[in-house]
Design a protein around this motif. Sequence first.
Motif: not given
Length: 211
Positions: A113-126
């Motif tokens: 929502d326009g807030m940069a620098g948010v920590t990405l903890a994990d990703v998956s295909f969905t």
Amino acid sequence: ETEVFFRSPASDEQRILIPGVVVAGEADCCVVRFDRADLPFEKDAGVLVYYHKGNAFFQQAGHVFELGERVLEGEDAPAMYVTVEMMGDAVSADSRQCYRVSTLLDELTCSVDGMAGVTLADVSFTGVSVITEATYQAGQTVSITLSHGDQAYTGPMVVNNRKELPGGMNRYGLYCADAADSKQLRHALHLMTMSLQREQLRRQSGAPVGG
């Protein structure tokens, strides 16, 4: 050549998919080439095989009929080849619980929502999980921007759950909204998941990351 991913149900590497390429196949049997020799399964072992078909991601049981290093016609160096017999019916593997890759060690961030620098903890295909001090409600739709390489991908995601963390932070699980404008975001998730998985495999093998 078709890319597939193997996982051994009996292995401790429960969340690791091993990428391979189908080089030959007919009916319910195929030959798959792997870049690594230390495969966590042996001949006659049962494996789970993941692959894309159309726009969906599937999982199917398989039986390792044969494996070993060899040189196929037209190739210069030996590689590990596995002949696998597919068993039963394929089922959908498009689930956040199916397969995730942790990104905390890679120190990746995204925008929510326009807030940069948010920590990405994990990703998956969905979907993804993020850590932020912001407050969102389950079922809320947010706009998320992911970066991969020199490309940025933006689209809608839905808040699935929230877990409060120490220090006033929250961890949210987000999944791709079922909307036409999430197509590019789904593509980015696929690229990121596979790229991060390969880097983690290189770390485990001691090979240079990114090589």
